[in-house]
Write a protein that holds these residues in place. Sequence first.
Motif, PDB file in Angstrom:
ATOM      1  N   THR A  49       0.606  -1.209  -0.214  1.00  0.00           N
ATOM      2  CA  THR A  49      -0.122   0.000   0.099  1.00  0.00           C
ATOM      3  C   THR A  49       0.661   1.606  -0.019  1.00  0.00           C
ATOM      4  O   THR A  49       1.859   1.071   0.170  1.00  0.00           O
ATOM      5  N   PHE A  64      -4.767   2.197   7.349  1.00  0.00           N
ATOM      6  CA  PHE A  64      -6.256   2.207   6.933  1.00  0.00           C
ATOM      7  C   PHE A  64      -6.148   1.387   5.739  1.00  0.00           C
ATOM      8  O   PHE A  64      -7.174   0.155   5.477  1.00  0.00           O
ATOM      9  N   GLY A  65      -6.009   1.097   4.722  1.00  0.00           N
ATOM     10  CA  GLY A  65      -6.342   0.796   3.058  1.00  0.00           C
ATOM     11  C   GLY A  65      -5.414  -0.850   3.972  1.00  0.00           C
ATOM     12  O   GLY A  65      -5.865  -1.607   2.480  1.00  0.00           O
ATOM     13  N   ALA A  80      -8.336  -2.830   5.152  1.00  0.00           N
ATOM     14  CA  ALA A  80      -9.152  -2.571   4.021  1.00  0.00           C
ATOM     15  C   ALA A  80      -8.936  -3.952   3.515  1.00  0.00           C
ATOM     16  O   ALA A  80     -10.191  -4.767   3.519  1.00  0.00           O
ATOM     17  N   ALA A  81      -7.665  -3.993   2.944  1.00  0.00           N
ATOM     18  CA  ALA A  81      -7.708  -4.892   2.166  1.00  0.00           C
ATOM     19  C   ALA A  81      -7.115  -5.681   3.114  1.00  0.00           C
ATOM     20  O   ALA A  81      -8.139  -7.506   2.535  1.00  0.00           O
ATOM     21  N   LYS A  83     -11.040  -7.784   3.256  1.00  0.00           N
ATOM     22  CA  LYS A  83     -11.734  -8.140   2.590  1.00  0.00           C
ATOM     23  C   LYS A  83     -10.629  -9.583   2.325  1.00  0.00           C
ATOM     24  O   LYS A  83     -11.653 -10.604   1.756  1.00  0.00           O
ATOM     25  N   VAL A  84      -9.545  -9.897   2.471  1.00  0.00           N
ATOM     26  CA  VAL A  84      -9.234 -11.540   2.182  1.00  0.00           C
ATOM     27  C   VAL A  84      -9.686 -11.955   2.873  1.00  0.00           C
ATOM     28  O   VAL A  84     -10.403 -13.213   2.377  1.00  0.00           O
ATOM     29  N   ILE A  85     -10.753 -11.696   4.310  1.00  0.00           N
ATOM     30  CA  ILE A  85     -10.594 -12.886   4.825  1.00  0.00           C
ATOM     31  C   ILE A  85     -12.454 -13.065   4.315  1.00  0.00           C
ATOM     32  O   ILE A  85     -13.351 -13.542   5.531  1.00  0.00           O
TER      33      ILE A  85
END
Lengths: 201, 201, 201, 201, 201, 201, 201, 201
Positions: free
Chosen positions: C182, C188-189, C192-193, C196-198
């Motif tokens: 990132t 924060f980014g 967020a990623a 989404k992965v989990i």
Amino acid sequence: ARTGIPEAVLAEGKSPDQLARILAEARARRTVLFLTRLPPEIATGFPDLDYDPISRTGIFGIPTRRPETDGKIAVVCAGSSDLPVAAEARRALQVFGTDAPLYADVGVAGLWRLMEVADELRQFRVLIAVAGMEGALFSVLAGLVPGLVIAVPSPVGYGVSAGGQVALTAALASCAPGVVTTNIGNGFGAAAAAWKVIGAG
Amino acid sequence: ARTGIPEAVLAEGKSPDQLARILAEARARRTVLFLTRLPPEIATGFPDLDYDPISRTGIFGIPTRRPETDGKIAVVCAGSSDLPVAAEARRALQVFGTDAPLYADVGVAGLWRLMEVADELRQFRVLIAVAGMEGALFSVLAGLVPGLVIAVPSPVGYGVSAGGQVALTAALASCAPGVVTTNIGNGFGAAAAAWKVIGAG
Amino acid sequence: ARTGIPEAVLAEGKSPDQLARILAEARARRTVLFLTRLPPEIATGFPDLDYDPISRTGIFGIPTRRPETDGKIAVVCAGSSDLPVAAEARRALQVFGTDAPLYADVGVAGLWRLMEVADELRQFRVLIAVAGMEGALFSVLAGLVPGLVIAVPSPVGYGVSAGGQVALTAALASCAPGVVTTNIGNGFGAAAAAWKVIGAG
Amino acid sequence: ARTGIPEAVLAEGKSPDQLARILAEARARRTVLFLTRLPPEIATGFPDLDYDPISRTGIFGIPTRRPETDGKIAVVCAGSSDLPVAAEARRALQVFGTDAPLYADVGVAGLWRLMEVADELRQFRVLIAVAGMEGALFSVLAGLVPGLVIAVPSPVGYGVSAGGQVALTAALASCAPGVVTTNIGNGFGAAAAAWKVIGAG
Amino acid sequence: ARTGIPEAVLAEGKSPDQLARILAEARARRTVLFLTRLPPEIATGFPDLDYDPISRTGIFGIPTRRPETDGKIAVVCAGSSDLPVAAEARRALQVFGTDAPLYADVGVAGLWRLMEVADELRQFRVLIAVAGMEGALFSVLAGLVPGLVIAVPSPVGYGVSAGGQVALTAALASCAPGVVTTNIGNGFGAAAAAWKVIGAG
Amino acid sequence: ARTGIPEAVLAEGKSPDQLARILAEARARRTVLFLTRLPPEIATGFPDLDYDPISRTGIFGIPTRRPETDGKIAVVCAGSSDLPVAAEARRALQVFGTDAPLYADVGVAGLWRLMEVADELRQFRVLIAVAGMEGALFSVLAGLVPGLVIAVPSPVGYGVSAGGQVALTAALASCAPGVVTTNIGNGFGAAAAAWKVIGAG
Amino acid sequence: ARTGIPEAVLAEGKSPDQLARILAEARARRTVLFLTRLPPEIATGFPDLDYDPISRTGIFGIPTRRPETDGKIAVVCAGSSDLPVAAEARRALQVFGTDAPLYADVGVAGLWRLMEVADELRQFRVLIAVAGMEGALFSVLAGLVPGLVIAVPSPVGYGVSAGGQVALTAALASCAPGVVTTNIGNGFGAAAAAWKVIGAG
Amino acid sequence: ARTGIPEAVLAEGKSPDQLARILAEARARRTVLFLTRLPPEIATGFPDLDYDPISRTGIFGIPTRRPETDGKIAVVCAGSSDLPVAAEARRALQVFGTDAPLYADVGVAGLWRLMEVADELRQFRVLIAVAGMEGALFSVLAGLVPGLVIAVPSPVGYGVSAGGQVALTAALASCAPGVVTTNIGNGFGAAAAAWKVIGAG
Ligand SMILES: Nc1ncnc2c1ncn2[C@@H]1O[C@H](COP(=O)(O)O)[C@@H](O)[C@H]1O
Ligand SMILES: Nc1ncnc2c1ncn2[C@@H]1O[C@H](COP(=O)(O)O)[C@@H](O)[C@H]1O
Ligand SMILES: Nc1ncnc2c1ncn2[C@@H]1O[C@H](COP(=O)(O)O)[C@@H](O)[C@H]1O
Ligand SMILES: Nc1ncnc2c1ncn2[C@@H]1O[C@H](COP(=O)(O)O)[C@@H](O)[C@H]1O
Ligand SMILES: [Mg+2]
Ligand SMILES: [Mg+2]
Ligand SMILES: [Mg+2]
Ligand SMILES: [Mg+2]
Ligand SMILES: [Mg+2]
Ligand SMILES: [Mg+2]
Ligand SMILES: [Mg+2]
Ligand SMILES: [Mg+2]
């Protein structure tokens, strides 16, 4: 003014003394001046100036024309961080003679907000687009509207995008035809170009 | 392979002799190798390799699993210039064990083409997005889909975007949450990360 | 929130007035907001905010889920200088709904400290790794664990590494497969990623 | 074409196969295509193309309008090294529908040559200015004419100016109001912008 | 002083203690010193210094020759932001032994002002030209006069031109023969070079 | 040779004529010369040279001492792409008088390979470490051994690491004490420094 | 300390709280710590520290050996602006166990001052050279002495040399064999390397 | 020629056709032309040119004055790699009217060679110094002689110094007063400036 644009003065880095001399001379010549990047603490020393703290611009002297809303130029930006630059462009347009509407909060992270106003935006001949961070707004906008997009990179961001560098290169590299660019934060320059485009310069 | 990913060899800059020694050793160890950035004129010297000239990748040895289409990973790119990088990612995924569909020609200059497939793209858990020039695709895509966007900047462009630098910084500076980035042209790395995301690594 | 992540606001560079307007609007919409890069002297003007001075983040509104410790995401960093960025990632994860453990002080100059916790780290599906200086941690970690490594370069260093630039490029150039990156300081980014992965986004 | 500009294809980096497929599709759709950065050795494989070796552009299909000389747009450049970029702009304008006159050899090292044509140049609404080296032409021209100056930095120079970088930054930093910029060598982009300015897009 | 130029001291970054020791030693050696980049708040601690707040220079000791106006060197600058650097050059020349006239406000955006004094400027053997922003002045001036142009880029500008970088590269890339360059803001260095040119060093 | 190191000639960029003259002069002076970056196609014109195509180095004249294996200096590298630079260092050491062992294939992506030889590496007073890509080897190695680590960044990589830039900055920013650096690809310089360290210069 | 060098802590960017915790832990472990880049206003809060305001370093705990003057290492610098960096190196060497003499004011602009001490400098096995601006000292020194030159670029300069970047690249590009480099301002790292060279690490 | 310097043409990047047209025009105007960066394979097509393959320059037409040796300008360089740039400067001076002696092989790595000729070099009013790598020659020379030093960075080097960038910044940052700089490889520009200095322009 030979090119149809009232004179602008980059106030940043000038001392109060230097500015006083410049204003005195403009008064003598009865010229209108547009001061950019003028810090508020210096502006307070010049009560004659019509000063706006958001855009940090000062207008000196009374522009001859009253601004009209002619619907040819719009200013578009992605978020509240971009407002100072957008405001510099709109203030300059007022000095030239037009009130340009502002479309704020239409960044690409929320594409639907941009889509909602797309039909309106298609009515303008020129769109001054202000964006920082990764500057995706420039390409997306230029893919949606027929007007000329004048990109003004905004010095908003951190890490790689600190200072507006990523937004600037994104504007230059845009794969959408019809995007042109100004220096980072140069709202005045974008306004001057837009004014020339609509043939009023 | 300790981390669940078959071994990759960066072939660029290695001499035919060095590559021959690496392949001989892999044959002895009965390992599968994935060769990247392998120039076609060198690949012809290795008839055992499953070589693909678009992605410039070679597969050595028979991967144990046959690739399946499990619908969790998609590869998305903006135009035909990005196909080599997209192909490197898809070939790597095949070696790992999955066939990922390709959505080509969905760049942001023609936003409606991206919109037409948006519902389909929303079904994937991971989207490997390949884009050059100004890289606006990364932010726009991440604003449209719930899956993780792995940005692979593509070395496509000229002037300021030559070599993929603008697309890279645009990915890093993206204002849409959930975008992560790999090195310019690193389709293999994106595939490895995607494979780990879907828990198959 | 359309992409499953509560909204974040980059507070740096926004005036107290602009922030007040943003919070008022969020209250009206009954949305949770996550404010990043919020200076402490401005945060004191917003007593409603749950403010953390280490990460300089503010949480506005009550997140609907209580964070759980599900053991899928860990945050790893090299030293105490990296704690602010690590804390931004962990605070964001709390807002999303998970308490991620922190492994601090595992930089590569003292490799044995990292080795001591390697078995534990191998249990996580995602490792958010924060490192400044030369960023060697990213490659070493990715060579030791099967999970996805999300590198967050930290703006720690001087000379060539001032601002986090060396750590960023080290993450991008990592020769260990499965590292994604990132922007510098973007905890924060990364959160967020990871979210989404989990599959919880 | 939704934005009023026939489609352009960046041919550089595309294989003959990819180009053949793109042309076949355009023929099917009966679209006019404008190919840029097309190497001569590849162009010879496409006898249907109207190819120009100076600008390295190809026109595919018959533009519907015949170009007219309407006197609104001029192309200005400093020396013979800048001619390829100037020619790309002029060819694009022909496809759009106008023949723009060329003012070559008006670089600032010989200011009097520029002065001699200044009155003529003042008649145009848009001036596409092409310059490499230090790009002083952009500022000098914008100080002399009322029209909009679209700067196209040319990749001419050596040392610090290699690749057009100095001319690009000079255009962006110009202290003359009314200069906007495109990417280095982007004659097509400048033509598209100029075409939008004169309201013909 | 072995090379004919009184000694200069870069005061910026030196502590008052260090400066006091340097001055004491110069007093003992009966040497004249020229201090550059001396902040006013530190200068007040040294009442013996002949300090000038515009150029931020201090003269220590009495130069042996009284400056004369010999008409061989002129200092030219574009606007009031460039005055500090121009003043550093003129102060240094005074220490060396000459009073050089100043031509201010002759930037290229208003070319006619430069043209009005062109005949005068053609009389000088050396022109020290100070300019920031895009530095077009260097090339334009060198195209107009037979004397040597010593370009001093001025750290005036924002965005891409912040810190004087664009003006510096413009000077180096100038297509007009006979331009040489110094570091950004190095008025003293330009003065020393000019003094050597007129054979008085 | 005044500093205890036989003379080296950077052959790259020199014409065969220039090299012939340099060798003739060395023959007259009965000096040993070490030629670096000598392209094979030029080396064939000089049959007297002891030429090595991997390192692209030539030895001219017979070094006075026969190389010994004294066990004080080792050369360590990450992979086969780094061998040319490692070989330049080893060839230079041979000219100086020592045979340094090579530890290849100990990159950090496979940390266990490095660990296996760590005890051996701890015996050396100087380790010349060659690495490209992200250069994590430098820090990891310096954290494992007591000897001095001389980092030689290798021009291996693509995207951000093209040309060795990332490995160079990683070496400079290393958080492990006792790492010093040479220019990218400067195996000769590292050998010269190592030779001085062991007091044999 | 596994590598023979007492532990160093980069204090810059750490809060007083973080530093207090680090010192408490060191006290518990009875370790000596060397703190670098410690601002004076923070140092006053730690009266136990042996703090030096010139080098901005703090020594915590009592080093076991008393420094000796063994005549193997010298520190050389060009001017008073380089003293803080030179002092960091000397303080670190004291902690390690040696008093290294300082040769200040031997910059290349006054070559004779360097020549006067050249014979003395030739006695040392290692020379830590500190220089800013254009860093010519590194090459000149390495051409004069047989010892190893460890270059420490100093963040002294303005314009292109601001921050020490020019001195750093000059050290790396030095044409004199036997120069190695550390990061800008890294006096501690140079001292650690020198200590290893003399076999005392 | 208005500024006293015969016209130069940058031949690199111009087609044979373009050059033929330029020469034809010069023949018509009876002007002397100086062509720089002219590749030998193109020069062979112009038998009228007085072509020199080392400097890659061509002289067209007969210069009116025969060059004299007036002892005011010398050209100094560090090694044989710098000869092409030094030769461009000397050829240009011949066209202007003077034969400048060449001092080659006086780089700073062998300082005594420079010292041996120092007294001779002190006789010249202008020294054109050509150096690549780290460019230390510029500062050392300017500290030894009273004349003006015009630095011409040479594109010799690898790694950080590739292309001449380090030598350029070293020249600009030189701490010796009286150094001015031209673009990398601009021997012609240096010659033009030197010619103006000696008042012969
Ligand atoms: N295209 C690629 N991008 C990134 N890493 C790669 C690529 N190809 C190979 N690698 C990795 O680069 C490292 C060094 O490769 P090698 O030089 O083959 O030992 C290995 O760990 C490979 O997994
Ligand atoms: N620390 C952060 N890093 C990356 N993006 C952020 C951060 N904080 C806020 N954002 C995003 O930045 C975009 C612009 O923010 P704003 O200026 O608040 O509209 C929004 O889409 C936010 O989600
Ligand atoms: N590979 C190399 N890296 C660094 N310096 C070198 C290398 N090869 C030669 N040199 C040095 O570069 C300087 C200039 O070389 P030359 O152009 O041969 O006179 C000499 O002092 C050589 O010792
Ligand atoms: N080697 C050179 N370096 C700098 N300027 C040059 C060189 N050769 C030619 N020029 C100048 O570059 C400008 C553009 O050249 P041209 O493209 O030939 O019109 C002219 O003003 C030439 O005087
Ligand atoms: Mg934005
Ligand atoms: Mg793209
Ligand atoms: Mg770290
Ligand atoms: Mg030009
Ligand atoms: Mg200026
Ligand atoms: Mg490596
Ligand atoms: Mg210095
Ligand atoms: Mg040199």
